[in-house]
Scaffold this active site. Structure first.
Site, mmCIF file in Angstrom:
data_model
loop_
_atom_site.group_PDB
_atom_site.id
_atom_site.type_symbol
_atom_site.label_atom_id
_atom_site.label_comp_id
_atom_site.label_asym_id
_atom_site.label_seq_id
_atom_site.Cartn_x
_atom_site.Cartn_y
_atom_site.Cartn_z
ATOM 1 N N HIS A 115 52.408 28.755 -117.019
ATOM 2 C CA HIS A 115 51.870 30.101 -117.195
ATOM 3 C C HIS A 115 52.728 30.956 -118.113
ATOM 4 O O HIS A 115 52.255 31.911 -118.720
ATOM 5 C CB HIS A 115 51.627 30.758 -115.835
ATOM 6 C CG HIS A 115 50.410 30.195 -115.184
ATOM 7 N ND1 HIS A 115 50.480 29.223 -114.219
ATOM 8 C CD2 HIS A 115 49.099 30.393 -115.432
ATOM 9 C CE1 HIS A 115 49.254 28.870 -113.888
ATOM 10 N NE2 HIS A 115 48.392 29.562 -114.600
ATOM 11 N N GLU A 158 39.134 22.304 -111.387
ATOM 12 C CA GLU A 158 40.558 22.087 -111.659
ATOM 13 C C GLU A 158 41.121 20.959 -110.807
ATOM 14 O O GLU A 158 42.274 20.578 -110.950
ATOM 15 C CB GLU A 158 41.348 23.361 -111.344
ATOM 16 C CG GLU A 158 40.822 24.578 -112.055
ATOM 17 C CD GLU A 158 41.670 25.798 -111.807
ATOM 18 O OE1 GLU A 158 42.562 26.074 -112.610
ATOM 19 O OE2 GLU A 158 41.431 26.496 -110.792
ATOM 20 N N ASP A 217 45.163 22.596 -114.908
ATOM 21 C CA ASP A 217 45.343 22.088 -113.547
ATOM 22 C C ASP A 217 44.631 20.757 -113.349
ATOM 23 O O ASP A 217 45.117 19.904 -112.614
ATOM 24 C CB ASP A 217 44.849 23.114 -112.516
ATOM 25 C CG ASP A 217 45.918 24.151 -112.233
ATOM 26 O OD1 ASP A 217 47.078 23.749 -112.038
ATOM 27 O OD2 ASP A 217 45.604 25.351 -112.237
ATOM 28 N N CYS A 248 38.140 26.264 -120.157
ATOM 29 C CA CYS A 248 38.995 27.442 -120.360
ATOM 30 C C CYS A 248 40.475 27.099 -120.253
ATOM 31 O O CYS A 248 41.313 27.988 -120.275
ATOM 32 C CB CYS A 248 38.628 28.559 -119.393
ATOM 33 S SG CYS A 248 38.941 28.132 -117.677
HETATM 34 C C1 PEP Z 1 43.577 25.824 -115.907
HETATM 35 O O1 PEP Z 1 44.137 25.397 -114.893
HETATM 36 O O2 PEP Z 1 43.251 25.111 -116.885
HETATM 37 C C2 PEP Z 1 43.277 27.268 -116.022
HETATM 38 C C3 PEP Z 1 42.575 27.730 -117.020
HETATM 39 O O3 PEP Z 1 43.819 28.092 -115.074
HETATM 40 P P1 PEP Z 1 45.373 28.512 -115.075
HETATM 41 O O4 PEP Z 1 45.985 27.958 -116.324
HETATM 42 O O5 PEP Z 1 45.451 29.995 -115.006
HETATM 43 O O6 PEP Z 1 45.888 27.849 -113.840
HETATM 44 MG MG MG Z 2 44.332 26.668 -113.148
#
Ligand code: PEP
Ligand code: MG
Length: 569
Positions: free
Chosen positions: A200, A446, A470, A517
């Protein structure tokens, strides 16, 4: 292909003449050059010293606590707003006379200053932890204060974000998402020794348009003040740039950003197959219709204004992932209903199509206000939608706030839940969201279990959004923050592509949208492949949009499918 996707030429261009280099993983495009400042690690407590002058130790204790409070007050003044309140509250703890008296009592008993401070803070911490609830959550703050005070007593640099008053490249062993979110405008680029491409911290750097390199072995060995060049695309670090080279980096980076800013239009393959290009954001700020000039060398997001420029000035057609937890990363108190409504309505007012994700707390994104218990295995524990098992009112309040914000902004947001694993979870979430008047409800895919049941999930919800960050972590059993496992997390692997293909096919059969995403969507080499697998939208950081748009425009849908077939084989 724009040169942000092209590899840098080591030893060529602005890197020429550097005294050597390092290489890590480039996770956020762009180049910058400037002096290094290292984020100091917490100090190691040395063996206790024999004290000959307790009075001098007591004076060192008092000076250290004063220095901590002064530094926090200085940062509060610079930060303003809510961050200032938090920093001022911390400064008050450092100025607490009870703490000073306890540390002085320990020096009178023969402890040296550093050990007296360490013991006094630890006693305070234990007392708070025993009180439970909100006060127990403040216990972690005391650790930070203790590290600062001990460092000061030992004559070491204080840990925590530096603010030297000039632009610099921040170098750290690791950074938390809260640290990254709180970075000031004088940070030119980030380089960390640890971390993975989908952590993140990397995501936040990308959202801010801040060049970033992670997993860069040896970078914390560079002395403060060393001038380095950072290439956030290739992961190359050039050491010892001259003034002329530093200026050249700033010039070429400004030119690159200006060129990308002119890229416009909806996402289409060469033969006109439409693929929605959407943005990943953490707040309305990521949609700001301006492009503030960076301090030097380039740090701002690729954002220019005007409705014709699409959201965030990128020509994107909406928001594909609004990470609502990013609004509240360093909050100690739960955000009020009204505060949530305001934050969501601000985003709904700035973009026509918005997919909001409900809070995704846990693992590397702890939300202190939730007060969740410590876990042995956080990535496999109570995170994302699972928090609802312990605190159902949090989701209900958030859904109410989203519905109210939609009413006020006259918008129709789509709403999805993170970390959904079973069909039962999806149907429960959909029922509760629809009961609040939310018309478009979806879930993120995910977890491999969800991908395998995509067809069944689409009987419960209106759309799927695949979180490849994820999904890769859980498919390959590899921690997404682990710098040594980046190869396992590579989304080009057939196992992950097969799960994505399953979801896309389920979407085609149900006639419902299935987007991606995760960070894979913003990779110009992967995006055509995802389209070939059948996904209907790609959501990414604003800085990635122009390169993905160009990559799609260069291939027909059949060529995308051919790439997908080849990759699956
Ligand atoms: C992901 O896991 O790909 C996602 C878009 O969510 P995050 O990266 O915020 O966990
Ligand atoms: Mg995620």
């Amino acid at each position: 292909m724009p040169d942000i996707a092209a590899p840098a030429t080591p030893g060529g261009g602005p890197w020429e003449g550097g005294a050597g280099g390092l290489v890590g993983l480039g996770v956020s495009q762009g180049r910058a050059a400037g002096p290094v400042i290292r984020l100091a690690d917490p100090p190691e407590l040395p063996a206790p010293r024999t004290v000959t002058d307790p009075g001098a130790e007591a004076a060192t204790v008092a000076k250290a606590l004063e220095a901590v409070a002064a530094e926090l007050n200085r940062r509060a003044l610079a930060a303003g707003g809510e961050a200032a309140e938090i920093l001022e509250a911390l400064a008050m703890i450092a100025e607490d006379p009870v703490l000073l008296e306890e540390a002085e009592r320990l020096t009178a008993g023969g402890a040296d200053a550093a050990h007296a401070l360490d013991a006094a803070f630890s006693g305070h911490r234990e007392a708070l932890a025993q009180l439970g609830g909100y006060l127990a959550e403040r216990a972690a703050d005391l650790d930070d204060l203790k590290h600062r005070a001990v460092a000061s007593a030992l004559g070491l640099p204080m840990p925590g974000l530096p603010s030297p008053g000039h632009p610099y490249v921040l170098v750290a062993t690791d950074l938390s998402p809260a640290d990254t979110a709180g970075l000031g405008g004088d940070v030119l680029a980030l380089v960390t020794e640890r971390g993975g491409p989908t952590s993140h911290t990397a995501i936040l750097a990308r959202a801010r348009g801040l060049p970033a390199v992670v997993a860069c072995a040896g970078v914390t060995g560079l002395a403060d003040g060393t001038v380095i060049g950072v290439d956030g695309g290739t992961g190359e670090i050039a050491i010892g740039l001259s003034e002329r080279e530093t200026a050249e980096v700033a010039r070429t980076e400004a030119a690159r950003r200006a060129r990308l800013r002119t890229s416009r239009g909806p996402g289409r393959t060469a033969d006109g197959h439409a693929v929605k290009l959407l943005l990943n954001i953490g707040s309305a700020e990521d949609l700001a219709p301006h492009d503030p000039e960076p301090a030097s060398g380039g740090t701002s997001a690729e954002q220019t204004g005007g409705a014709e420029a699409g959201v965030g000035g990128t020509g994107a057609e909406g928001v594909g992932l609004f990470r609502t937890e990013f609004l509240f990363l360093d909050r100690r108190q739960p955000p009020s209903f009204e505060e949530q409504v305001t934050a969501y309505a601000e985003v709904f007012g700035r973009a026509e199509h918005v997919i909001v994700r409900t809070l995704d707390a846990g693992t590397d994104k702890p939300l202190p206000f939730l007060g969740l218990p410590q876990e042995q295995n956080p990535a496999l524990g109570v995170r994302g939608l699972r928090v609802d098992r312990l605190l159902p009112e949090v989701l209900d309040t958030q859904l109410d706030a989203i519905a109210e914000a939609a009413r006020r902004a006259g918008a129709e947001p789509w709403v999805m839940a993170p970390m959904v694993t079973t069909v039962g979870e999806a149907s429960d979430f959909a029922r509760r969201a629809r009961a609040k008047g939310i018309a478009h409800v979806g879930v993120m895919v995910e977890v491999p279990a969800a991908a395998l049941r995509a067809g069944r999930l689409l009987q419960e919800v209106d759309f799927l959004s695949i979180g490849t960050n994820d999904l890769a972590q859980y498919t390959f059993a590899a921690d997404r923050q682990h710098s040594a496992l980046a190869d396992l997390l590579d989304p080009r692997q057939p196992a992950l592509l097969e799960l994505i293909a399953l979801c896309a096919e389920a979407g085609r059969q149900a006639g419902k949208p299935v987007g991606v995403c995760g960070e894979a969507a913003g990779d110009p080499l992967l995006a055509p492949l995802l389209v070939g697998l059948g996904v209907t939208s790609l959501s990414m950081a604003a800085v990635c949009v122009p390169a993905v748009r160009e990559a799609l425009a260069g291939l027909t849908l059949d060529e995308c499918r051919e790439r997908a077939r080849a990759a699956l084989e």
